[in-house]
Design an enzyme around this catalytic site. Sequence first.
Site, PDB file in Angstrom:
ATOM      1  N   TYR A 436       7.619  -0.873  -0.870  1.00 48.15           N
ATOM      2  CA  TYR A 436       6.467  -1.193  -0.283  1.00 48.15           C
ATOM      3  C   TYR A 436       5.503  -2.313  -0.449  1.00 48.15           C
ATOM      4  O   TYR A 436       5.836  -2.934  -1.494  1.00 48.15           O
ATOM      5  CB  TYR A 436       5.639   0.410  -0.639  1.00 48.15           C
ATOM      6  CG  TYR A 436       5.441   0.783  -2.168  1.00 48.15           C
ATOM      7  CD1 TYR A 436       5.095  -0.214  -3.115  1.00 48.15           C
ATOM      8  CD2 TYR A 436       4.775   2.049  -2.230  1.00 48.15           C
ATOM      9  CE1 TYR A 436       4.758   0.311  -4.231  1.00 48.15           C
ATOM     10  CE2 TYR A 436       4.497   2.462  -3.526  1.00 48.15           C
ATOM     11  CZ  TYR A 436       4.207   1.945  -4.453  1.00 48.15           C
ATOM     12  OH  TYR A 436       4.032   2.118  -5.748  1.00 48.15           O
ATOM     13  N   GLU A 437       4.413  -2.438   0.241  1.00 46.97           N
ATOM     14  CA  GLU A 437       3.581  -3.838   0.192  1.00 46.97           C
ATOM     15  C   GLU A 437       4.482  -5.073   0.390  1.00 46.97           C
ATOM     16  O   GLU A 437       4.328  -5.865   0.044  1.00 46.97           O
ATOM     17  CB  GLU A 437       2.958  -3.848  -0.974  1.00 46.97           C
ATOM     18  CG  GLU A 437       1.747  -2.776  -1.387  1.00 46.97           C
ATOM     19  CD  GLU A 437       1.203  -2.581  -0.259  1.00 46.97           C
ATOM     20  OE1 GLU A 437       0.872  -3.210   0.582  1.00 46.97           O
ATOM     21  OE2 GLU A 437       0.816  -1.224  -0.204  1.00 46.97           O
ATOM     22  N   GLY A 438       5.681  -4.684   1.264  1.00 46.95           N
ATOM     23  CA  GLY A 438       6.352  -5.908   1.591  1.00 46.95           C
ATOM     24  C   GLY A 438       7.638  -6.131   0.525  1.00 46.95           C
ATOM     25  O   GLY A 438       7.642  -6.330  -0.548  1.00 46.95           O
TER      26      GLY A 438
END
Lengths: 595, 249
Positions: A436-438
Site C-alpha cells: 500500500y501507498e505504492g
Amino acid sequence: MSDYRAPVRDMLFAINELANFENVAALPGYEDASPDLVEAIIEGAAQVAGDIVAPTNWIGDQTGVRVENDRVIAPEAFRPAYKTLVEDGWLGVSMDPEYGGQGLPSLLGIAIEEMLQSANLAFSLCPLLTQGAIRAIEAHASDELKAMFLPKLISGEWAATMNLTESQAGSDLSVVSSKAVPEGDHYLVTGQKIFITWGDHDYAKNIAHLVLARLPDAPEGVRGISLFLVPKFQLDADGNSGEPNDVVPISVEHKLGIHASPTCVMGFGNNKGSVGYLVGEPNQGLAAMFTMMNHARLGVGLEGLAVSERAYQKAASYAKERVQGAAPGHKERGPIIRHPDVRRMLMMMRSTNEAMRAIAYVTGADLDRHHKSPEKEDRAAALARVDLMTPVIKGWCTEMSQELTSLGIQIHGGMGYVEETGAAQFFRDARITTIYEGTTGIQATDFVGRKLLRDQGKAMGLLIGEMRQTLAEAQASTNENVKAIAASLAVGVDNMEEGTKWLFANFQTDINVPFAAAVNMLMITGYVCGGWQMARAALLASKHLDEGTDEVEFYQAKLYTARFFADHLLPRTLGHLATVKAGPASTMAMTEEMF
Amino acid sequence: MKKIMVGLKRVVDYNVRIRVKPDGSGVITDGVKMSINPFDEIALEEALRIKERGEAEEVIAVSIGPADAQQQLRTGLAMGADRAILVQTDKLVEPLDAARTLLKLIEKESPELVIVGKQAIDDDNGQTGAMLAALWDRPQGTCVSEVTFADGKATVTREVDSGLETIEVDLPAVLTADLRLNEPRYVKLPDIMKAKRKPLETVSLDDLGIALDPQLEIVKTDPPAQRQKGVMVEDVDGLISALKDKGLL
C-alpha cells in the site's frame, strides 16, 4: 501476548546524536522543543504505547472487523486507547499550534509514530491517515475549510481517510470515475471507492474523507481529477457533526494481516449525493494527493521498522528463555540464544532495525529543516534529500521487514508457525507494507525515474559526497570495529555510485533498462544508507567509549550492531549491482505466451 | 488544606534488572534508567486527586538527591504538581537524614499534609515517613490504601498484616502510600511542555542547615542466591525424608 517496550535509549540516540536534535530545536518555530524535553516526551509516549496500546494488538488481530447496518464494527478494545491518545495530546504532536497542535518537530512525531505502530500496527493506521489528511488540508485547503476541520482533526476528536482507489483505478489513477457536481457553496459527490483504510468507525465523532473525483467539465486523465473533503456527518450551524451525509461503508475486505484495520468499500452519494468541499484548485487533485501520499509513504516505511522492532523484541525474549540442546562450546542444555545461527538471526533483526531507525529519523530532521529553515536554499536542499529518501525508506524498510519478521518466526521454530505464539501476526501484518501507498516496484520507479534520472543525479551526488566524508573519518579511526566498518562501507558506496553511473550510461539504450534495474538500485541505496548511518553511529560510539561514558554497554552494543551490519548486510550490494549491470535482457526475453 | 507536600525519590526503574557491582559495594546505576519510586508516584497521585477534589490548594513535590533528580521532579510537575524543590546532594542519604531534611522543608512550607511512599524500591527501608512524623511530632498513617478528610482530620484505611485497619488522625499529619491507594495517571503531552515553565527550586543541605549524620555501614551487597534445581518426590514419605535430609524437619 508479548510485551512491547519502546526502545527508548536507541530512539534518543537516533534523535539526539544521529539526527542532531539540537540543530532541529534551534530552527525558528521550535523554541518550545528544548532538548531537555526530548527524554520526557519520548518516555511519556513510550508508557502510553507500551501500557495502553500494545496490549490491544493481539485482541484486535483475533477480533477483526465487520460491517453491520451501514457501519463498521471495529474492536471495542481500541476505544480506550484512542480516547487516551486524544485526551493526552499524543496525536497532534507536530501539528500547527494555530489549530491546536503541539508544534513539535516532525523528528519527535516520527519517533512517537514508530511506537504506536509497534504497539499496534492496524490501530496506528487510523491516526496515520488522519495526519496525512491534515497535511493535505494545511497545504491546499481554503482558510475557511481549515478553520472548520483542522482543530478537530488535530485533536483527534475527528478522524480522516484517503479515498483514491476505485476498482478500475489502482496504481493508475488516471481513470478515476467518481463525480462531483457543483451545488450552491459546495459539491455533490458520488462514486464508489475501494481499499479505504479505516473508512468507517465510531472512535471519532466525525470522519473527513478526502476523495478524488472529477468535475463535470474535467479533462480526461490525471489532469482532470480534483480533491474533495466529504465529511461522514454534515456540519451543523455550530460546526459540529450533524446529519448523516450519505457516506456508507459497503463492506470490509478479509485480509492476510492487519485484521483490525477496516479496509472498506465506501459508497458516496448513493441516495442524494454526499456534500463535499473542494480542496485546492479544480483539476489539481493530484498535487494535493501527493502531499498526503508523501507523508503516508514515510509513515509506511516507518511501519516496516516498527513491526520488525516488535518482532525482534518477541524473538529476543523467546531466544533467552527457550532451553534446548547444548550449544557449541557448552556442556549443558541452555537457552537457544547461545547458538550462533540464532544469534545471526537476532543480530540481523537488531542491526537492521537500528539502521532503519537511523535513516528514518535523520530524514525526519531533514523534513523539519525543509519546513522551518530560515534559508531558502537550505529548505530546498533539505526537500531534495527528503524526496530522494522517501522511496528508499518506503521501499527498503518495508522489504526488509518481510525478511526480518520472517526471521522472527524462524527463531521461534515450530512455535512461531502457531498463531497463538503471536510471532506470525507480525509477519502477516508486515506483508501489506510493501504494497500500500505504492508498491516496491512503484517506489523504485519513482526513485530511479524522478529522483535519479530526472534530477540528473544531483541529490544522489550530494548524498554520496556526505557519505565519503563519513568514510574518511571512519577510515582514520583507530578502533578495529570502525575500521572494518569503513572498509565495508567503502565497497558499498562504490557499488552505489557504480550502479548510478551505469544507469546514466545505459538508460537510453533500451526503454526497459531503468525499470528492470529500479528495485535493485533502490535496495543498494537502502543498504548503503543504512550502512552509512551505522558507520556514523559507530564513530559516535567509539568516541564516547574513548572519552569515558557511564553507558559503556549501550555504546559497545552499538559498535557491535554496526559491525554486524557492515559484515552481513552491506555486502549484499555486490549481488544487486551485478544484477543491475546484467541489464533487462533476461528479464524480458520470454514472450508473454511463454508464461 | 492549603498545601500538601509529597516526597519523590529517584530510584532505578522498576523494569530494570538490578545488577550488583563486581566489588559488592552497591548496585550498578551508571547508564541505568531511573524513575520516580513507584510508591512515591502513588503518593503524588493521591495529593493531586485531593487537590482536584477541591480539598487542597497547592501540591509541592520535593526530592533529595543528585542534580539529575530534577528529571523526576519535572515528571512530577508534568503529572500536575504546582512546584518543586530539590535538595541537591550527591551523597547517600539515609532515612533518618532524609526525615530531618524533609522536616526543614516542612518548617519552611508549613504543609497541612505530607505524603510519601511507604518505602522506596531501592533499599526498601520503609522508615522515612514514620521517622518524619516522630521528628515533626505529628500523627502518622502508614501503608494507606484509602483516605478521606473532614473537620481537620483524615480518616485513613491502612493495610496491616491482619487485614485493613481504619484510623483517624489530626492534621497536619504524615501519610505513607501503599500500592492499592490509587493508580497513577499517565502524563499528557501538553503537560510535559507546561511542566518546563513551573517553578523548580534547588537548595543545598547547607542552605537548610543539615549536616548528614550517617548511622549505617554497608558491609556488602550480594545478588540473591541462584535458585537451586528442584527434585520431584514420589510420595509424602519421600517428601518427609527429603526434608529430613536437608535438616528442615
